[in-house]
Design a protein around this motif. Sequence first.
Motif, short mmCIF file in Angstrom:
data_model
loop_
_atom_site.label_atom_id
_atom_site.label_comp_id
_atom_site.label_asym_id
_atom_site.label_seq_id
_atom_site.Cartn_x
_atom_site.Cartn_y
_atom_site.Cartn_z
N LEU A 133 0.83 -1.20 0.00
CA LEU A 133 0.00 0.00 0.00
C LEU A 133 0.86 1.26 0.00
CD1 LEU A 133 -2.72 1.47 0.28
CD2 LEU A 133 -2.53 1.15 2.77
N ARG A 186 0.87 3.97 -3.07
CA ARG A 186 0.50 5.37 -2.86
C ARG A 186 1.69 6.32 -2.98
NH1 ARG A 186 -4.71 6.21 -0.78
NH2 ARG A 186 -5.93 4.36 -1.32
N TRP A 213 4.19 6.71 -0.85
CA TRP A 213 4.55 7.35 0.40
C TRP A 213 6.06 7.32 0.58
CZ3 TRP A 213 0.36 4.63 3.89
CH2 TRP A 213 -0.91 5.10 3.51
N VAL A 272 -4.89 9.69 8.19
CA VAL A 272 -5.77 8.54 7.96
C VAL A 272 -7.17 8.93 8.38
CG1 VAL A 272 -6.23 6.13 8.51
CG2 VAL A 272 -3.87 6.94 8.36
N ASP A 329 -9.22 -1.21 7.11
CA ASP A 329 -8.51 -0.21 6.32
C ASP A 329 -7.57 0.63 7.19
OD1 ASP A 329 -9.65 -0.92 3.93
OD2 ASP A 329 -11.17 0.64 3.94
N ALA A 337 -3.52 0.89 6.92
CA ALA A 337 -2.90 2.18 6.66
C ALA A 337 -1.86 2.53 7.73
CB ALA A 337 -3.96 3.27 6.58
N SER A 380 1.17 12.84 3.42
CA SER A 380 0.40 11.90 2.58
C SER A 380 -0.95 11.70 3.24
CB SER A 380 1.14 10.57 2.46
OG SER A 380 2.50 10.75 2.09
N TYR A 435 -4.67 8.97 3.50
CA TYR A 435 -5.38 7.74 3.19
C TYR A 435 -6.78 7.87 3.76
CZ TYR A 435 -6.57 2.82 2.80
OH TYR A 435 -7.19 1.64 2.47
#
Length: 271
Positions: free
Chosen positions: A194, A198, A200, A208, A215, A219, A259, A261
Amino acid sequence: MSASTPAHLLAELVAQDGTRPRLTWYDDADGPTRGERIELSARVLATWTAKAANLLVDDLGVERGDVVALDLPAHWRTTYWALAVWRVGAVVSLGDDPAAAVRVTATPTAPTGLAGTTAAQQVAVSLPALARRWTPTDRGPADLPAGVVDEAADLASHPDVFVPYDEPEPDDPALRHAGGEWAAGGLVDAARGLATERGWPPGARVAVTAQDVDDVLLALLAAWSTGGSAVLVRPSSDAATIPEPVALQARWDAERVTSAYGPPGRPASRP
């Protein structure tokens, strides 16, 4: 980070820099905990995890391979409970599970009223940060049913260090949810995937805003797999109390978020 299980990932974070914030929590949801901000370093998170793992083993007899149902919202407390279950070598199951030996929940019920599960034991989790005994949510009972463990009252008495009797392995089942089941090693691999997908960067600081617990856990592990940290937000469902985009942008700036999510449409993206 070379960890092969979630427990080893947490240990690596402690070894890398135990005092650096790894999880920051904002509660924007309606209710008595609205406005809370909690910051946990890797060392503090490891302490909460160890105490919860010791409670599971010493008080409730949980062993490697047992199933523990986490009936909790996306919350900072859910994070250390999941890590504790994995440190024991047990399986996190999200929601009610007939195979669960223990149910960890913010909404405990009397054993005869818990439909659809054979969980013999329950741990009642109080969500307010400063709770020292059972503090109900809007859906929880005013008083705990007989036999339910009061996490707020009992957790502090458990040791700050946990050593499993039977060391978990990467192939052990770790997470059971509606989408299937992950082994411990597969969960960490998926988290790394992930983070890569993404884009990152190393040391990412990830906002988040997802609310499905599976999820959120993925994350958080993904952010930590970069050697980074996460800002977990419990959003309000009331449009009148959702922070304005300008206020949210100021929060992300103050938290040095790099970042994001979350569900599409959530104002957690970064330029």
